[in-house]
Design an enzyme around this catalytic site. Structure first.
Site, PDB file in Angstrom:
ATOM      1  CE  LYS A 127       0.844  -3.603   0.486  1.00 34.86           C
ATOM      2  NZ  LYS A 127       0.413  -2.070   0.918  1.00 34.86           N
TER       3      LYS A 127
ATOM      4  CE1 TYR B  76       4.496  -4.599   0.193  1.00 41.27           C
ATOM      5  CE2 TYR B  76       3.789  -6.091  -1.685  1.00 41.27           C
ATOM      6  CZ  TYR B  76       3.838  -4.646  -0.880  1.00 41.27           C
ATOM      7  OH  TYR B  76       2.958  -3.581  -1.585  1.00 41.27           O
TER       8      TYR B  76
END
Length: 258
Positions: free
Chosen positions: A169, A165
């Site tokens: 990002k 994750y």
């Protein structure tokens, strides 16, 4: 050019629940706002979003947009042509994304997990922006907001078990910074926002997967509601200046290191 003399047109992705739904909640309070909200599946719209749509049929339009489907992204322009007032979108808020199924570390993340999060969190937001870009070009406002995460910051790295994750990002953050420089001369204001540790279904679902320790303590000490998060984010959006473009902002108005 603007959408009309008195209205501001917002395009918000990922509005079924959580932060995206709260954006719609707050924006629709102003009857001069026109909001285009996207959901993954029109047949599975939440009751809250349905109620907002029924109460605001003239200034809230809901369309389907699946970030994992290139064909869905390719169909976006055709859908926008039929509903965007005067062909103008003033503010683009890219909120939609996924966290993944479990906490992950670099030593225990499989290939499919990396690729899924990259496709949805890093690549799709830019491909969607490409479709919305011609509508933003016609606006005098030209604000573009990408909802990012502190876990994608390298300069202020926090040791949380969110490798896939966080990496997705971080890749998104690069694109945000690059877009802000590419389009600065056109008058675009493009930023990333960390929404805070927001109490959403995603946070509640994944909280239990984290082992007790620093990260869990961080969540407990900093968690906020969607109402607080989006309220503060809109203060940033409403007052966004050219000098603030190209930067990474915390929801509370402080700057975050890329």
């Amino acid at each position: 050019m603007s959408s009309s003399n008195n209205s501001t047109v917002y395009f918000v992705t990922g509005t079924t629940s959580g932060i995206g739904l709260e954006y719609v909640n707050k924006l629709i309070l102003n009857p001069s706002n026109f909001v285009i909200a996207t959901v993954r599946d029109l047949s599975k719209i939440s009751n809250d979003l349905q109620k907002l749509s029924q109460s605001n049929p003239k200034n809230l339009k809901i369309i389907e947009l699946e970030l994992e489907s290139q064909s869905s992204i390719d169909q976006l322009d055709e859908k926008l042509q039929t509903i965007v007032p005067n062909g103008v979108i003033d503010v683009f808020i890219q909120n939609a994304g996924i966290y993944g199924n479990q906490s992950s570390t670099l030593t225990h993340t499989d290939r499919s997990s990396w690729l899924q999060l990259y496709q949805v969190n890093s690549l799709a937001p830019v491909l969607i922006f490409q479709k919305v870009y011609p509508y933003l070009q016609k606006s005098e406002v030209k604000k573009t907001i990408f909802i990012s995460s502190l876990s994608g910051s390298i300069g202020s790295y926090f040791p949380a078990p969110v490798a896939s994750y966080g990496q997705s990002k971080a890749a998104l953050n690069y694109s945000i910074k690059a877009l802000s420089e590419e389009l600065r001369s056109e008058g675009f204001k493009i930023i990333a926002i960390h929404p805070g540790v927001v109490i959403t279904k995603t946070l509640e679902k994944n909280y239990k997967t984290f082992a007790p320790g620093v990260f869990q303590d961080f969540i407990d000490a900093n968690k906020i509601t969607t109402d607080v998060s989006v309220g503060k984010q809109l203060e940033i959006v409403d007052n966004l200046t050219d000098d603030q473009s190209g930067k990474f902002w915390n929801y509370d108005g402080t700057e975050v290191q890329w």
